[in-house]
Design an enzyme around this catalytic site. Structure first.
Site, PDB file in Angstrom:
ATOM      1  N   TYR A  84       1.299 -84.857  22.350  1.00 25.53           N
ATOM      2  CA  TYR A  84       2.283 -83.453  22.353  1.00 25.53           C
ATOM      3  C   TYR A  84       2.752 -83.187  23.718  1.00 25.53           C
ATOM      4  O   TYR A  84       2.102 -83.224  24.796  1.00 25.53           O
ATOM      5  CB  TYR A  84       1.492 -82.261  21.665  1.00 25.53           C
ATOM      6  CG  TYR A  84       2.152 -81.106  21.883  1.00 25.53           C
ATOM      7  CD1 TYR A  84       3.264 -80.837  20.970  1.00 25.53           C
ATOM      8  CD2 TYR A  84       1.930 -80.101  22.836  1.00 25.53           C
ATOM      9  CE1 TYR A  84       4.218 -79.547  21.015  1.00 25.53           C
ATOM     10  CE2 TYR A  84       2.702 -79.003  23.101  1.00 25.53           C
ATOM     11  CZ  TYR A  84       3.527 -78.803  22.136  1.00 25.53           C
ATOM     12  OH  TYR A  84       4.382 -77.506  22.338  1.00 25.53           O
ATOM     13  N   ASN A  91       1.975 -73.825  30.671  1.00 25.21           N
ATOM     14  CA  ASN A  91       1.114 -73.796  29.337  1.00 25.21           C
ATOM     15  C   ASN A  91      -0.185 -73.100  29.707  1.00 25.21           C
ATOM     16  O   ASN A  91      -1.159 -73.716  29.316  1.00 25.21           O
ATOM     17  CB  ASN A  91       0.930 -74.934  28.718  1.00 25.21           C
ATOM     18  CG  ASN A  91       0.751 -74.828  27.044  1.00 25.21           C
ATOM     19  OD1 ASN A  91       0.088 -75.532  26.688  1.00 25.21           O
ATOM     20  ND2 ASN A  91       0.991 -73.740  26.617  1.00 25.21           N
ATOM     21  N   ARG A 109     -21.029 -30.886  31.784  1.00 25.77           N
ATOM     22  CA  ARG A 109     -22.509 -31.260  31.331  1.00 25.77           C
ATOM     23  C   ARG A 109     -22.094 -32.467  30.453  1.00 25.77           C
ATOM     24  O   ARG A 109     -23.544 -33.077  30.586  1.00 25.77           O
ATOM     25  CB  ARG A 109     -22.737 -30.117  30.378  1.00 25.77           C
ATOM     26  CG  ARG A 109     -24.085 -30.160  29.662  1.00 25.77           C
ATOM     27  CD  ARG A 109     -24.440 -28.774  29.073  1.00 25.77           C
ATOM     28  NE  ARG A 109     -23.614 -28.002  28.554  1.00 25.77           N
ATOM     29  CZ  ARG A 109     -23.597 -27.967  27.228  1.00 25.77           C
ATOM     30  NH1 ARG A 109     -24.314 -28.609  26.390  1.00 25.77           N
ATOM     31  NH2 ARG A 109     -22.851 -27.133  26.632  1.00 25.77           N
ATOM     32  N   ASN A 158      -2.595 -76.943  26.858  1.00 24.29           N
ATOM     33  CA  ASN A 158      -2.493 -77.765  25.409  1.00 24.29           C
ATOM     34  C   ASN A 158      -1.503 -78.843  25.725  1.00 24.29           C
ATOM     35  O   ASN A 158      -0.376 -78.644  26.088  1.00 24.29           O
ATOM     36  CB  ASN A 158      -2.074 -76.965  24.263  1.00 24.29           C
ATOM     37  CG  ASN A 158      -1.916 -77.893  23.157  1.00 24.29           C
ATOM     38  OD1 ASN A 158      -3.142 -78.425  22.754  1.00 24.29           O
ATOM     39  ND2 ASN A 158      -0.942 -77.900  22.470  1.00 24.29           N
ATOM     40  N   LYS A 215      -1.141 -24.554  41.751  1.00 21.54           N
ATOM     41  CA  LYS A 215      -0.317 -24.167  40.436  1.00 21.54           C
ATOM     42  C   LYS A 215       0.538 -25.594  40.127  1.00 21.54           C
ATOM     43  O   LYS A 215       0.579 -26.077  39.062  1.00 21.54           O
ATOM     44  CB  LYS A 215       0.378 -22.981  40.453  1.00 21.54           C
ATOM     45  CG  LYS A 215       1.181 -22.770  39.007  1.00 21.54           C
ATOM     46  CD  LYS A 215       1.808 -21.428  39.135  1.00 21.54           C
ATOM     47  CE  LYS A 215       0.762 -20.078  38.863  1.00 21.54           C
ATOM     48  NZ  LYS A 215       0.084 -20.079  37.616  1.00 21.54           N
ATOM     49  N   GLU A 260       9.449 -68.348  18.215  1.00 21.40           N
ATOM     50  CA  GLU A 260       9.739 -69.625  18.346  1.00 21.40           C
ATOM     51  C   GLU A 260       9.653 -70.105  17.123  1.00 21.40           C
ATOM     52  O   GLU A 260       8.869 -71.059  16.592  1.00 21.40           O
ATOM     53  CB  GLU A 260       8.465 -70.094  19.370  1.00 21.40           C
ATOM     54  CG  GLU A 260       9.091 -71.619  20.191  1.00 21.40           C
ATOM     55  CD  GLU A 260       8.350 -72.630  19.636  1.00 21.40           C
ATOM     56  OE1 GLU A 260       9.106 -73.334  18.899  1.00 21.40           O
ATOM     57  OE2 GLU A 260       6.934 -72.728  19.235  1.00 21.40           O
ATOM     58  N   ASN A 302       6.795 -70.644  14.806  1.00 22.63           N
ATOM     59  CA  ASN A 302       5.418 -71.592  15.331  1.00 22.63           C
ATOM     60  C   ASN A 302       4.465 -70.679  16.014  1.00 22.63           C
ATOM     61  O   ASN A 302       3.191 -70.457  15.874  1.00 22.63           O
ATOM     62  CB  ASN A 302       5.903 -72.795  16.184  1.00 22.63           C
ATOM     63  CG  ASN A 302       4.914 -73.392  16.966  1.00 22.63           C
ATOM     64  OD1 ASN A 302       4.003 -73.864  16.063  1.00 22.63           O
ATOM     65  ND2 ASN A 302       4.914 -73.561  18.072  1.00 22.63           N
TER      66      ASN A 302
END
EC number: 4.3.1.24
Length: 712
Positions: free
Chosen positions: A104, A256, A350, A380, A452, A480, A483
């Protein structure tokens, strides 16, 4: 480490029987106090060198490299020991490509179009960078659509660290080039928006790759803020050999990953951890100036609740309050006059340990999650040289970042909410135990409205902070071509958390200025009360001791009760006109004399022994001298010669006060001066953003041994 494979890649023994799921490692990382961890972070931030090996990067180191003030002093060094592993994975990709292996992003298309195939691996990487350059910048290198340079530097550092681990198939020379860019303060321009961090921060990281490959649209910012094209950037950074022609997998390795989100998250969490400690110390100072009862920090209370964040928050506050001059004075008051204030302090004081404790735990947990992420391999496919395979998975999913940022942002909002609650009590004379309304310090409260405007600003800050607490990660859109149907939105969440940190800094700086004002008002209160007491005593002795014929008069016994009135009455209820018949001091002093006269019985019928007859003389004498004495006491304090020293010097919280008043020169605010509250708050805010306040903060806690006081 189990050893080194023949190809040079380190072979990790990931299937160890001890702690195979990493839970023990995660738990061990939380050992020790949060304060010690913050001290360690500060020390790491200040080291001159960040050495990258892939596994030991910390959020403090990322923050150090990102910080603008550090770019000339902190340098990055790469571990030479990582070179072999990086080379092995790069060689494996080229070998597999030559063998026709289908991988891939090397031979396939990307994402939903990964069914496409090509043998032209270099051209595929070039196209990857081109189509991912989809960001919009607007005008200028620091436009509102450009990621701040600090965020880009953080991303570059984190990405180098990830790629150094040798699972990504990229040449070591590319990592060296990115390091040179960092060390020469040359920063690529990345778009602020456009990533969902589902397959990593694809769009912004592609602009780093674009600069490395010499894309004509790539830009960088030089050491002096000048805009550079790719060629100029390489020259300034000393990167020789020309632009990189990406080999198969290298473009994917660069883009990636989760580095942009995790880099920004690291910066955010460094500040968040410091702000968490800051909120603990400010809560303790709040207890001091409010004459609070310190028992809310008692260790038994918190030990019975079991939560470590709460126990530590209480112990830190207990340490600040232990031996505090304010606490000693308040305890004496509570013992002698227990009805002067409520039995219990309000919740903002407190329950501050119970409120802050969970926020500290969340911030600490988020920090550990991000540190695991910045030391992870998150692209990947992963190249496993030892098993001769490419692993197709989803480590690019940035969910740990998005979730930890959402959680941290909610914690920051909760800290801000407590701070606003404390601030609101501090400026309200109905709640603040004798301080003037709005913390006004001028002589004429009708022409001095103190804080103030600051209270209004605090409400604005707090409202925006509460809005930012809303989660980002529940707004996922399928992307995408479906996917990337689930995605982390980590950079969006990190950006919103960075905004939250900035707003909490605004709140913290405003609050600290107000606390310093309250400290000085307590000092003024003590000196004015002392002057009034001395004057009332002297006038009583002159007018009430003797009768007209020199005999002892019954009114001489009034002095003790008159002084008790002075002790009990809030000074700022009458300070602008101490002898006004409309103010409580004169009314209550007269009432003492009237009460004694009523008890004088038959003696009141005798003009020589009548206490009623003395009231006018006492009041006339007091009116003649008291205003002058009050003004004299105020003037002496303003000139630096008060009769009574400021109690803050005897307190562990003094370093912060000294920093604000001394180092920053932020002064007591009054309507008589031109300087506005915002000007003084700006000084503290700037110092906070520059990290200048950290040393004073930690100095307040330098004597703490990391444990609560014994229960006894």
């Amino acid at each position: 480490m189990a050893g080194v494979a023949q190809n040079g890649h380190q072979e990790m023994d990931f299937c160890m029987k001890v702690d195979p799921l990493n839970w023990e490692m995660a738990a061990d990382s939380l050992k020790g106090s949060h304060l010690d961890e913050v001290k360690k972070m500060v020390a790491e931030f200040r080291k001159p060198v960040v050495k990258l090996g892939g596994e030991t990067l910390t959020v403090a180191q990322v923050a150090a490299i990102a910080a603008k003030d550090n770019v000339k002093t902190v340098k990055v060094e790469l571990s030479e020991g990582a070179r072999a592993g990086v080379k092995a994975s790069s060689d494996w990709v080229m070998d597999s490509m030559g063998k026709g292996t289908d991988s891939y992003g090397v031979t396939t298309g990307f994402g939903a179009t990964s069914h496409r195939r090509t043998k032209n691996g270099g051209a595929l990487q070039k196209e990857l960078i081109r189509f991912l350059n989809a960001g919009v910048f607007g005008n200028g290198t620091e436009s509102c659509h450009t990621l701040p340079q600090s965020g880009t530097r953080a991303a570059m550092l984190v990405r180098i660290n990830t790629l150094l681990q040798g699972y990504s198939g990229i040449r070591f020379e590319i990592l060296e080039a990115i390091t040179k860019l960092l060390n020469h303060n040359v920063t690529p321009c990345l778009p602020l928006r456009g990533t969902i961090t589902a397959s990593g921060d694809l769009v912004p990281l592609s602009y780093i790759a674009g600069l490395l490959t010499g894309r004509p649209n790539s830009k960088a910012v030089g050491p002096n803020g000048e805009t550079l094209n790719a060629e100029e950037a390489f020259r300034v950074a000393g990167v020789n050999g020309g632009f990189f022609e990406l080999q198969p997998k290298e473009g994917l390795a660069l883009v990636n990953g989760t580095a942009v989100g995790s880099g920004l998250a690291s910066m955010v969490l460094f500040d968040a951890n410091v702000l968490a400690v800051f909120s603990e110390v400010l809560s303790a100072i709040f207890a001091e100036v409010m004459n609070g009862k310190p028992e809310f920090t008692d260790h038994l209370t918190h030990k019975l609740k079991h939560h470590p964040g709460q126990i530590e928050a209480a112990a830190i506050m207990e340490h600040i309050l232990d031996g505090s001059s304010y606490v000693k004075a308040a305890q004496k008051l509570h013992e002698t006059d227990p009805l002067q204030k409520p039995k219990q302090d309000r919740y903002a004081l407190r329950t501050s340990p119970q409120w802050l404790g969970p926020q500290i735990e969340v911030i600490r947990s988020a920090t550990k999650m991000i540190e695991r992420e910045i030391n992870s391999v998150n692209d990947n496919p992963l190249i496993d040289v030892s098993r001769n395979k490419a692993l197709h998975g989803g480590n690019f999913q940035g969910t740990p970042i998005g979730v930890s940022m959402d959680n941290a942002r909610l914690a920051l909002a909760s800290i801000g909410k407590l701070m606003f609650g404390q601030f609101s009590e501090l400026v309200n004379d109905y709640y603040n135990n004798g301080l003037p309304s709005n913390l006004t310090a001028g002589r004429n409260p009708s022409l001095d409205y103190g804080f103030k405007g600051s209270e209004i600003a605090m409400a604005s800050y707090c409202s925006e902070l509460q809005f930012l607490a809303n989660p980002v990660t529940n707004h996922v859109q399928s992307a995408e071509q479906h996917n990337q149907d689930v995605n982390s939105l980590d950079l969006i969440s990190a950006r919103k958390t960075a905004e939250a940190v900035d707003i909490l800094k605004l709140m913290s700086s405003t609050y600290l200025v107000a606390l310093c004002q309250a400290i000085d008002l307590r000092h003024l209160e003590e000196n004015l009360r002392n002057a009034v007491k001395n004057t009332v005593s002297q006038v009583a002795k002159r007018t009430l001791t003797m009768g007209t014929n020199g005999e002892l008069h019954p009114s001489r016994f009034c002095e003790k009760d008159l002084l008790r009135v002075v002790d009990r009455e809030y000074v700022f209820a009458y300070a602008d006109d101490a002898c006004s018949a409309n103010y409580p001091l004169m009314q209550k002093l007269r009432q003492v004399l009237v009460d004694h006269a009523l008890q004088n019985g038959e003696n009141e019928k005798n003009a020589n022994s009548s206490i009623f007859q003395k009231i006018l003389a006492f009041e006339d004498e007091l009116k003649a001298v008291l205003p002058k004495e009050v003004e004299s006491a105020r003037a002496a304090l303003e000139s630096g010669n008060p009769a009574i020293a400021n109690r803050i010097k005897e307190c562990r919280s003094y370093p912060l006060y000294r920093f604000v008043r001394g180092e920053l020169g932020a002064e007591l605010l009054t309507g008589e001066k031109v300087r506005s509250p915002g000007e003084e708050c700006d000084k503290v805010f700037t110092a906070m953003c520059n990290g200048q306040i950290i040393d004073s903060l930690l100095e307040c806690l330098k004597e703490w041994n990391g444990a609560p006081l014994p229960i006894c």
